[in-house]
Scaffold this active site. Structure first.
Site, PDB file in Angstrom:
ATOM      1  N   HIS A 254      32.544  43.581  38.543  1.00  0.00           N
ATOM      2  CA  HIS A 254      31.679  43.348  37.387  1.00  0.00           C
ATOM      3  C   HIS A 254      32.254  42.328  36.403  1.00  0.00           C
ATOM      4  CE1 HIS A 254      34.448  46.483  35.989  1.00  0.00           C
ATOM      5  NE2 HIS A 254      34.142  46.160  34.754  1.00  0.00           N
ATOM      6  N   ASP A 255      33.561  42.278  36.240  1.00  0.00           N
ATOM      7  CA  ASP A 255      34.170  41.357  35.274  1.00  0.00           C
ATOM      8  C   ASP A 255      34.899  40.188  35.921  1.00  0.00           C
ATOM      9  OD1 ASP A 255      33.317  42.414  32.881  1.00  0.00           O
ATOM     10  OD2 ASP A 255      35.045  43.745  32.634  1.00  0.00           O
ATOM     11  N   LYS A 258      35.575  36.819  34.203  1.00  0.00           N
ATOM     12  CA  LYS A 258      36.591  36.614  33.164  1.00  0.00           C
ATOM     13  C   LYS A 258      37.727  35.702  33.631  1.00  0.00           C
ATOM     14  CE  LYS A 258      35.882  40.813  30.444  1.00  0.00           C
ATOM     15  NZ  LYS A 258      36.476  42.086  29.959  1.00  0.00           N
ATOM     16  N   HIS A 283      31.227  35.341  30.539  1.00  0.00           N
ATOM     17  CA  HIS A 283      31.817  35.861  31.779  1.00  0.00           C
ATOM     18  C   HIS A 283      30.766  36.487  32.681  1.00  0.00           C
ATOM     19  CE1 HIS A 283      31.789  39.933  29.897  1.00  0.00           C
ATOM     20  NE2 HIS A 283      31.877  40.380  31.137  1.00  0.00           N
ATOM     21  N   HIS A 306      25.579  43.733  33.740  1.00  0.00           N
ATOM     22  CA  HIS A 306      26.171  45.009  33.358  1.00  0.00           C
ATOM     23  C   HIS A 306      26.361  45.149  31.849  1.00  0.00           C
ATOM     24  CE1 HIS A 306      29.802  42.479  33.581  1.00  0.00           C
ATOM     25  NE2 HIS A 306      30.425  43.392  32.817  1.00  0.00           N
ATOM     26  N   HIS A 307      26.143  44.064  31.084  1.00  0.00           N
ATOM     27  CA  HIS A 307      26.177  44.163  29.618  1.00  0.00           C
ATOM     28  C   HIS A 307      24.777  44.100  29.002  1.00  0.00           C
ATOM     29  CE1 HIS A 307      30.438  44.324  28.823  1.00  0.00           C
ATOM     30  NE2 HIS A 307      30.663  43.290  29.635  1.00  0.00           N
ATOM     31  N   ASP A 335      31.268  51.482  33.149  1.00  0.00           N
ATOM     32  CA  ASP A 335      32.147  50.534  32.458  1.00  0.00           C
ATOM     33  C   ASP A 335      32.403  50.951  31.018  1.00  0.00           C
ATOM     34  OD1 ASP A 335      33.606  48.147  32.025  1.00  0.00           O
ATOM     35  OD2 ASP A 335      31.805  47.127  31.301  1.00  0.00           O
TER      36      ASP A 335
END
Length: 391
Positions: A254-255, A258, A283, A306-307, A335
């Site tokens: 998911h990240d 970054k 990101h 996801h955000h 998360d």
């Protein structure tokens, strides 16, 4: 239709004039047949027949297909392409296939004039038509669909098709008149190679963001646990064994975006300035770009969305409710819970009880209410996962 079995003006083939494929027939015979009837220059001047026009009004049926030259050029270009390809009408009835389609995917019968959902399935219990119809009618999806298919008669195989369906020609209202379908064949060997490649990328992102520790592994465990407990519940038909297996691996990605975030922003000890927050939020888009080559769209969906928040106040696009992919809604819960429990450069760790209290306030604002209700029902299992996989 003329003597060569070609619909005038379109270059599409009549399945009645195409030889059937039987167990003892060679695919090359059919390919040779396609080569013979591909001669479009000597078409008879007969009344045109347009299969997709049957799904428009009478005016549409009485006029030529728009952008007919587009179809001719596309067929010429894709005829010898190594990518399995077919052309469908508005009803997803197959009207042309290239040799690679025949060699790679079809045996035992002619695919022409069969409907795509008759000979392919989704790999889950959902009907392919049900899966396709929403996106192919949606201008926000560019009347297109990308996802996973398998031959309908194939069972127990670990291989699948990464398919893309897009309009080829449009009418005067900018609505699709025909669709092109292309795909890659994803074998277990290819998938393993790709997974190892992305795992290496994931390890690189972990080294860059040194505060996360085992965060990404725990997000995998939480997400799989939620998916397992959502399976079979009303409103979650999308979740099957494939979905559970996929999210249990892909949630960790998911990240991954970054890896492109500057270190001084990523590891800043104080609050981010507005411009720094804007860069940090990128990101999600970076991750979606990095994972766009992964054969399962879930990877890209999780990284990008996801955000996003249930009420539309999230980022990067501010989509809301069920517009947010289910996989991303699940990972969002996982998360946030783990972020609350973890010590960061900008915050201390919260207790399990405090984290659950904060999460509960986000029902119908931050989180999908159904998924959050399940989290609240099973929150003690989340505490056990955190405790047994702590840094």
């Amino acid at each position: 239709m003329n003597k060569d079995g070609i619909f005038p003006k379109t270059g599409l083939f009549d399945y009645r004039d195409m030889p059937s494929l039987h167990e003892n027939d060679e695919a090359d015979d059919v390919i040779e047949f396609l080569d013979d009837v591909e001669e479009l220059e000597d078409l008879d001047e007969e009344l045109p027949y347009y299969p997709w026009s049957l799904f428009r009004d009478k005016i549409s049926r009485d006029r030529p297909v728009l952008d007919d030259q587009v179809i001719r050029l596309w067929i010429k270009r894709m005829k010898n392409s190594p990518i399995p390809t077919c052309l469908c009408d508005l009803n997803l009835q197959i009207k042309w296939v290239n040799p690679e389609f025949l060699k790679s995917l079809i045996s035992g019968y002619s695919p022409l004039n069969r409907f795509l959902p008759e000979i392919f399935r989704t790999g889950s219990d959902r009907n392919l038509t049900e899966v396709l119809v929403k996106d192919l009618q949606d201008p926000d999806h560019s009347y297109s669909w990308r996802g996973r298919m398998q031959p309908a008669g194939e069972s127990g195989s670990d291989s699948f098709l990464r398919a893309m369906i897009q309009p080829l020609t449009y009418d005067e209202l900018e609505l699709p008149e025909s669709y092109k379908v292309q795909w890659d064949i994803i074998t277990p060997e290819y998938r393993e190679l790709l997974q190892n490649t992305f795992l290496s990328l994931l390890e690189a992102s972990k080294m860059k963001d040194n505060d996360t520790g085992y965060h990404i592994e725990r997000v995998n465990y939480y997400s799989r646990f939620l998916a397992e407990n959502l399976k079979g519940r009303s409103g979650f038909k999308e979740i099957d064994d494939h979905f559970i297996s996929d999210i249990g691996f892909l949630a960790a990605m998911h990240d991954v975006g970054k890896i492109g975030t500057p270190d001084d922003i990523l590891n800043k000890t104080g609050p981010l300035d507005d411009w720094e927050r804007e860069i940090m939020n990128e990101h999600t888009k970076n991750g979606a770009y990095i994972l766009s080559t992964y054969p399962k769209t879930m990877a890209m969906e999780i990284a990008r969305s996801h955000h996003e928040k249930w009420d539309g106040s999230g980022y990067p696009y501010g989509i809301f409710a069920e517009m947010i992919p289910l996989s991303a809604r699940i990972v969002c819960v996982a998360d946030v819970y783990d972020a609350l429990r973890s010590k960061r450069s900008y915050k201390e760790a919260f207790s399990h009880e405090r984290s659950v209290e904060i999460m509960a306030r986000g029902r119908e604002t931050h989180f999908d209410p159904s998924i959050l209700d399940l989290f609240l029902e099973l929150h003690e299992s989340f505490d056990r996962i955190f405790s047994s996989n702590s840094d």
